[in-house]
Design a protein around this motif. Structure first.
Motif, PDB file in Angstrom:
ATOM      1  N   VAL A 143      90.905  -2.838  77.475  1.00 17.56           N
ATOM      2  CA  VAL A 143      89.900  -2.694  78.604  1.00 17.56           C
ATOM      3  C   VAL A 143      90.397  -2.025  79.569  1.00 17.56           C
ATOM      4  CG1 VAL A 143      89.997  -4.973  80.619  1.00 17.56           C
ATOM      5  CG2 VAL A 143      90.330  -5.614  78.692  1.00 17.56           C
ATOM      6  N   VAL A 144      89.302  -1.271  79.936  1.00 18.99           N
ATOM      7  CA  VAL A 144      89.916  -0.285  81.410  1.00 18.99           C
ATOM      8  C   VAL A 144      89.962  -0.826  82.821  1.00 18.99           C
ATOM      9  CG1 VAL A 144      90.056   2.434  82.145  1.00 18.99           C
ATOM     10  CG2 VAL A 144      89.350   0.980  79.395  1.00 18.99           C
ATOM     11  N   GLY A 145      90.760  -0.744  83.843  1.00 20.80           N
ATOM     12  CA  GLY A 145      90.409  -0.797  85.052  1.00 20.80           C
ATOM     13  C   GLY A 145      90.308   0.817  85.254  1.00 20.80           C
ATOM     14  N   GLN A 146      89.365   0.885  86.158  1.00 19.31           N
ATOM     15  CA  GLN A 146      89.295   2.275  86.662  1.00 19.31           C
ATOM     16  C   GLN A 146      88.588   1.977  88.163  1.00 19.31           C
ATOM     17  OE1 GLN A 146      86.195   1.832  83.268  1.00 19.31           O
ATOM     18  NE2 GLN A 146      84.806   2.084  84.636  1.00 19.31           N
ATOM     19  N   LYS A 147      88.932   3.345  88.890  1.00 24.39           N
ATOM     20  CA  LYS A 147      88.502   2.706  90.291  1.00 24.39           C
ATOM     21  C   LYS A 147      86.954   2.934  90.371  1.00 24.39           C
ATOM     22  CE  LYS A 147      91.268   5.600  92.427  1.00 24.39           C
ATOM     23  NZ  LYS A 147      92.125   7.071  93.370  1.00 24.39           N
ATOM     24  N   TRP A 148      85.929   1.923  90.216  1.00 27.36           N
ATOM     25  CA  TRP A 148      86.591   0.561  90.939  1.00 27.36           C
ATOM     26  C   TRP A 148      85.582  -0.083  89.811  1.00 27.36           C
ATOM     27  CZ3 TRP A 148      86.588   4.560  94.858  1.00 27.36           C
ATOM     28  CH2 TRP A 148      87.857   4.630  95.420  1.00 27.36           C
ATOM     29  N   GLN A 149      85.918   0.176  88.476  1.00 28.99           N
ATOM     30  CA  GLN A 149      85.505  -1.149  88.119  1.00 28.99           C
ATOM     31  C   GLN A 149      85.665  -1.611  86.487  1.00 28.99           C
ATOM     32  OE1 GLN A 149      83.824  -3.423  87.019  1.00 28.99           O
ATOM     33  NE2 GLN A 149      82.453  -4.128  88.595  1.00 28.99           N
TER      34      GLN A 149
END
Ligand code: CU
Length: 296
Positions: A143-149
């Motif tokens: 799982v990658v949380g990136q700005k913003w999704q």
């Protein structure tokens, strides 16, 4: 000369004890009858858990509320009882201003210590269950949380010789789906290329920070099919509120079909899991930019 009439003191103490016990029994009965997992009130506002770990967390939550209610009843009874039974009755008779009560002093020293031990031990026990890692999970999702999704990678999930990775990546206007098989142990490995996010699904009763440069991971064992909402729990910047995703827990056949569908679409296939934020430059919606001034 004694300040309190001996006869009245005995009767008072008995009456006082009786009302305290009665109040305790009433609250305990209410707590226990309302304690069904079927209703939101019984779950004390927690969502219905759809994982094995979530059930343990719910049990801890409900148990803590019952313990807190019992403690509340004892405390309220002591406060209100003292105010009522030892009130000043006339100007001639001033109640005793200081007096030791050894049993009560022992009670309020020992009882909080027992409470702390009970709360602490149950919390540690459930925390260990929630963070237990099966060395061989059925499914691993990077799982990658990136700005913003979010980007969800399913490495080695498709049967190809080189172990192709399939992935989906959301945008501000396109909420991604996280598809998982039911009755399976799922490991979430969490990555962030930019700032701290927090990956959480209320129905799993679980969330964890997604910290750049740190390998955080947790597992859940799904027990029910259905659709559940997920989101970012860490205020991470302008479009934090857009970091929503949908969790679909489906049958194994539906899950296999979903992965095969992704694998057939070159837009969803990569050699390696995309964890470094290759999709972090996702353009934010134009209309979002237009309304940005109004929001702030
Ligand atoms: Cu975030």
């Amino acid at each position: 000369m004694g300040l309190r009439h001996p006869d009245r003191t005995g009767g008072q103490a008995r009456r006082w004890r009786r009302s305290a016990v009665l109040a305790g029994v009433v609250v305990l009965a209410l707590g226990l009858t309302g304690c069904s997992d079927e209703t939101e009130a019984g779950r004390v506002a927690m969502p219905e858990p759809v994982t094995e770990q979530g059930q343990h967390i719910l049990d801890l939550w409900q148990g803590s509320w019952i313990a807190a209610l019992i403690t509340g009843v004892v405390t309220w009874a002591l406060i209100l009882g003292a105010a009522f039974f030892f009130r000043r009755r006339s100007d001639d008779e001033v109640p005793v201003q200081t007096r030791y009560n050894l049993p009560i002093e022992i009670f309020y020293t020992i009882f909080p210590i027992i409470m702390v031990i009970v709360f602490f031990s149950h919390t540690v026990r459930v925390q260990n269950i929630a963070l237990e890692m099966d060395p061989d999970p059925d499914v691993t999702v990077k799982v990658v949380g990136q700005k913003w999704q979010w980007t969800f990678n399913y490495p080695d999930s498709v049967d190809t010789p080189d172990g192709t990775n399939v992935f989906v990546s959301g945008t501000g206007e396109d909420i991604p789906e996280l598809v998982l098989p039911v009755d399976s142990t799922i490991e979430f490995q969490l990555y962030s290329p930019d700032v701290i996010h927090d990956f959480g699904v209320p129905a799993f009763a679980m969330r964890m920070d997604v910290v750049p440069g740190r390998d955080n991971a947790f597992q859940v064992t799904t027990t029910e099919t259905g659709e559940f909402a997920g989101k970012c729990y860490e205020l991470c910047g302008t479009y934090h509120s857009r970091m929503l995703f949908e969790v679909h827990v489906v049958t194994q056949e539906e899950y296999d079909a979903y992965l095969a569908e992704l694998a057939a679409d070159p837009d969803h296939v990569s050699e390696e899991p995309i964890v470094g934020g290759a999709y972090s430059e996702t353009p934010v919606l134009e209309d979002l930019n237009e309304t940005e001034g109004e929001q702030e």
